[in-house]
Design an enzyme around this catalytic site. Sequence first.
Site, PDB file in Angstrom:
ATOM      1  CB  SER A 153      44.642  34.038  31.083  1.00  0.00           C
ATOM      2  OG  SER A 153      45.801  34.691  30.637  1.00  0.00           O
ATOM      3  CG  ASP A 181      44.628  37.865  31.956  1.00  0.00           C
ATOM      4  OD1 ASP A 181      43.814  37.042  32.400  1.00  0.00           O
ATOM      5  OD2 ASP A 181      45.817  37.595  31.708  1.00  0.00           O
TER       6      ASP A 181
END
Length: 284
Positions: free
Chosen positions: A39, A158
């Site tokens: 991320s 993510d």
Amino acid sequence: MSKTALVLEGGALRTFYTMGVLDALLEANIEFDYVCGVSGGALCAISYLSKQHGRTVRLNQEFLHDKRYRGFSSLLKNKSYFNIGFLMSQAVEAKYPLDYDAYITSDAQFDCVITNTHTGKPEYHAKPTREAFDRIVATASVPYLSKMVPIGNHLYLDGGIGDPIPYIRARELGYDRIVVVLTQDETYHKKAPSHAEKAITKLFYHGYPHLMDTINSRYQAYNTVRDKLKNDQAHDDVYIIAPSKPVEVSRFETNNQKLKALYDVGYTETMDQVEAIKKYCMQQ
């Protein structure tokens, strides 16, 4: 000879701490054989690999309130609260150009972690080229507030969903000196999702049962790896860089002063540990 790895947790704007850490590592000329980012951690890794001190913090501060980058305007227009693609746009490149040649020719191996929404499993993509920066977009596409990113025949979100702290990945690849950068202090413990949170997950992702299972059990995976890190740290098998006290900055923070203060904490705390980090990395 020891093989060194740097593992970077995500946390959206809490990675201002990571930005400070990485700039300190650059100043100290501390490099690694392998970098694995999740991320926001993966986004930070790009400027670290290109050796562009201060680039990530400056561009994030300047565009923090830009509607093209983040906010509900972006959510309505781009179907993503954070428009990560904007950070790679000409508007940003014109002012904060990425030294792409330095990034792509860096000696360090780099894995960007993304989560396959069909399997609920993490996937690790080696040093994405500019043409494959959709992997970078995917790793920072936070659930609920981001559209899924199509790559090949699958959709992705993510990387922190499938592998919140990819420490085991680095260990399995044979790296024996591993430095892990966390964005929560070492006492942090993730709570199980409430019934309401599970209901929201079902509302958003009812067509992706494996993804739902992974999201609902993410707290267990996170706490398990944190416990392993703590145990391995006690045996000098890992070096952890983490905020010295609880972070009072949210993933969606809007206060630039608070974010810059968090960056300063990351930078200062890491500079204070430079010699210890070098000593750890040099151990056989």
